[in-house]
Scaffold this active site. Structure first.
Site, PDB file in Angstrom:
ATOM      1  N   TRP A   1       0.825  -1.213   0.000  1.00 34.25           N
ATOM      2  CA  TRP A   1       0.000   0.000   0.000  1.00 34.25           C
ATOM      3  C   TRP A   1       0.853   1.254   0.000  1.00 34.25           C
ATOM      4  O   TRP A   1       0.571   2.202  -0.733  1.00 34.25           O
ATOM      5  CB  TRP A   1      -0.985   0.009   1.166  1.00 34.25           C
ATOM      6  CG  TRP A   1      -2.004  -1.093   1.055  1.00 34.25           C
ATOM      7  CD1 TRP A   1      -2.199  -2.108   1.946  1.00 34.25           C
ATOM      8  CD2 TRP A   1      -2.946  -1.307  -0.006  1.00 34.25           C
ATOM      9  NE1 TRP A   1      -3.206  -2.936   1.495  1.00 34.25           N
ATOM     10  CE2 TRP A   1      -3.671  -2.472   0.311  1.00 34.25           C
ATOM     11  CE3 TRP A   1      -3.228  -0.639  -1.205  1.00 34.25           C
ATOM     12  CZ2 TRP A   1      -4.675  -2.972  -0.528  1.00 34.25           C
ATOM     13  CZ3 TRP A   1      -4.224  -1.138  -2.031  1.00 34.25           C
ATOM     14  CH2 TRP A   1      -4.932  -2.288  -1.691  1.00 34.25           C
TER      15      TRP A   1
ATOM     16  N   ASP B   1      -1.884   6.965   6.073  1.00 33.73           N
ATOM     17  CA  ASP B   1      -2.907   6.047   5.580  1.00 33.73           C
ATOM     18  C   ASP B   1      -3.260   5.127   6.751  1.00 33.73           C
ATOM     19  O   ASP B   1      -2.464   4.278   7.136  1.00 33.73           O
ATOM     20  CB  ASP B   1      -2.345   5.248   4.398  1.00 33.73           C
ATOM     21  CG  ASP B   1      -3.308   4.173   3.899  1.00 33.73           C
ATOM     22  OD1 ASP B   1      -4.428   4.060   4.453  1.00 33.73           O
ATOM     23  OD2 ASP B   1      -2.944   3.451   2.945  1.00 33.73           O
TER      24      ASP B   1
ATOM     25  N   LYS C   1     -12.863  -0.917   6.314  1.00 38.59           N
ATOM     26  CA  LYS C   1     -12.196  -1.784   7.299  1.00 38.59           C
ATOM     27  C   LYS C   1     -12.456  -1.410   8.749  1.00 38.59           C
ATOM     28  O   LYS C   1     -11.878  -1.998   9.615  1.00 38.59           O
ATOM     29  CB  LYS C   1     -10.701  -1.818   7.030  1.00 38.59           C
ATOM     30  CG  LYS C   1     -10.377  -2.564   5.765  1.00 38.59           C
ATOM     31  CD  LYS C   1      -9.022  -2.205   5.227  1.00 38.59           C
ATOM     32  CE  LYS C   1      -8.872  -2.766   3.829  1.00 38.59           C
ATOM     33  NZ  LYS C   1      -7.832  -2.041   3.087  1.00 38.59           N
TER      34      LYS C   1
HETATM   35  C1  LIG Z   1      -7.217  -1.678   1.895  1.00 36.99           C
HETATM   36  C2  LIG Z   1      -6.173  -0.658   1.972  1.00 36.99           C
HETATM   37  C3  LIG Z   1      -6.009   0.331   0.978  1.00 36.99           C
HETATM   38  C4  LIG Z   1      -6.818   0.356  -0.299  1.00 36.99           C
HETATM   39  O1  LIG Z   1      -8.059   0.794  -0.114  1.00 36.99           O
HETATM   40  P1  LIG Z   1      -9.053   0.973  -1.361  1.00 36.99           P
HETATM   41  O2  LIG Z   1     -10.246   1.453  -0.650  1.00 36.99           O
HETATM   42  O3  LIG Z   1      -9.211  -0.371  -1.986  1.00 36.99           O
HETATM   43  O4  LIG Z   1      -8.469   1.945  -2.284  1.00 36.99           O
HETATM   44  C5  LIG Z   1      -5.033   1.279   1.156  1.00 36.99           C
HETATM   45  N1  LIG Z   1      -4.248   1.275   2.236  1.00 36.99           N
HETATM   46  C6  LIG Z   1      -4.344   0.329   3.194  1.00 36.99           C
HETATM   47  C7  LIG Z   1      -3.444   0.382   4.377  1.00 36.99           C
HETATM   48  C8  LIG Z   1      -5.314  -0.663   3.092  1.00 36.99           C
HETATM   49  O5  LIG Z   1      -5.426  -1.592   4.039  1.00 36.99           O
END
Ligand SMILES: *Cc1c(COP(=O)(O)O)cnc(C)c1O
Length: 352
Positions: A98, A165, A189
């Site tokens: 990521w 993030d 999530k």
């Molecule tokens: C799942 C995830 C993403 C991607 O998210 P999308 O909504 O699919 O763009 C980015 N960063 C992390 C840390 C993730 O777990």
């Protein structure tokens, strides 16, 4: 079902029930939440409460921080962040897939200085940081690495704006949130249904690049229009609000953190006692959200898969880049599900 999915993932049962009810009839209005205007009073009050609660739960100062519900998910923030913040050079910490994707997008806008990488340990660790450089436009890190099961224990100490993030650990733990100037997360999530990202931004870091930014990608434009620059994802935002309210009723982040810690501790302790299991991440940076492991003999997989199926334990498959297994223990996953998984592992031990 015991759903250990890495995302989209399990949300609280009562959130499903309330969201389902709102699809049929939003609060006795005779209208479905799917057919009301994003400029209706009903939605304005949903949006205002969600934006406010999003900050309250993290104790962020509302005179500095603003919430935005954005469409396009975390992957669009990989792009939106440098578009809005990167003038010449930004620092990034590489902790896996990521963060690498975030780096690739930043490189479209300026120089990226790697301020740490755990690539040499195949991302089993959180790297030591070299953070003396103070001329960076910002520093970006990924607080929880969903694929490998690693997690920052602390917010890096820097004297430049900090961007994080937090897609897979926001609202799951206490953290020095107020040290971070821009927090973003795909909501699927710990916050709500897939399709949105949440951005919590300290307004004072915006508007410094002199770059012309297309409106839809401009955080300031979304702030100026009170998060209604275009048609909002009404149902998505409402579902996020239901989930945030649920979290507040649980006692907030402080209370859920304790539960998340016990869930993770139980599972890691079990995995550590089994000599046919190997966990992926380094001990000192283990994630409480994503527990990644594999069996030291491939032939065990099929036995494990069968036992999981019998016990209604689902979605344990590891990320496609890593293989093996990953148990994701997000906020809404009940500790009961962890007990069931542990029971499965104990049964497996008798068969191995
Ligand atoms: C799942 C995830 C993403 C991607 O998210 P999308 O909504 O699919 O763009 C980015 N960063 C992390 C840390 C993730 O777990």
């Amino acid at each position: 079902m015991h759903n250990f999915s890495a995302g989209p993932c399990v949300l609280p049962r009562e959130v499903y029930q309330q969201a389902a009810q709102a699809v049929l009839d939003y609060q006795g209005s005779g209208l479905s939440i799917l057919e009301i205007s994003h400029r209706s009073d009903d939605f304005l009050s949903i949006l205002a409460e969600a934006r406010s609660l999003a900050l309250d739960l993290l104790h962020l100062d509302k005179s500095k921080y603003k919430t935005l519900f954005m469409q396009g998910s975390a992957s669009l923030e990989f792009l939106r962040v440098p578009y809005n913040l990167l003038k010449t050079e930004a620092g990034y910490i590489d902790t896996g897939v990521w963060s690498s994707k975030a780096i690739a997008q930043a490189e479209l806008f300026g120089k990226v200085r790697l301020m740490g990488s755990s690539k040499i340990t195949q991302y089993r660790t959180i790297p030591e940081l070299v953070l003396e450089n103070s001329s960076l436009d910002y520093l970006h890190f990924t607080s929880n690495n969903t694929i490998y099961g690693t997690q920052f224990n602390e917010v890096p100490k820097v004297n430049v704006p900090l961007v994080c993030d937090m897609s897979s650990d926001i609202y799951s733990r206490t953290f020095d949130y107020s040290k971070i100037d821009l927090i973003y997360a795909g909501v699927q999530k710990n916050i709500g249904p897939a399709g949105l990202s949440m951005v919590l931004v300290n307004e004072s870091i915006l508007g410094k690049t002199n770059r012309v930014i297309p409106n839809i990608l401009d955080y300031n434009e979304h702030l100026k229009t009170d998060n209604l620059y275009h048609t909002a994802n009404v149902f998505g935002v409402y579902s996020c609000l239901l989930n945030l309210r649920w979290l507040q009723n649980q006692g907030g982040v402080e209370a859920i953190e304790k539960r998340n810690e016990s869930k993770a501790k139980l599972l890691y302790e079990t995995l550590d006692t089994l000599d046919f299991v190997e966990t992926y991440s380094d001990m000192n940076c283990r994630s409480n959200m994503n527990v990644v492991f594999h069996f030291n003999n491939k032939s065990i997989d099929a036995m494990f898969d069968d036992l999981c199926k019998e016990a209604s334990v689902v979605n344990l498959k590891g990320h496609r880049t890593l293989g093996g297994y990953r148990a994701s223990l997000y906020n809404a996953l009940d500790i009961e599900s962890v007990h069931v998984l542990i029971e499965v592992l104990n049964q497996l031990e008798k068969q191995v």
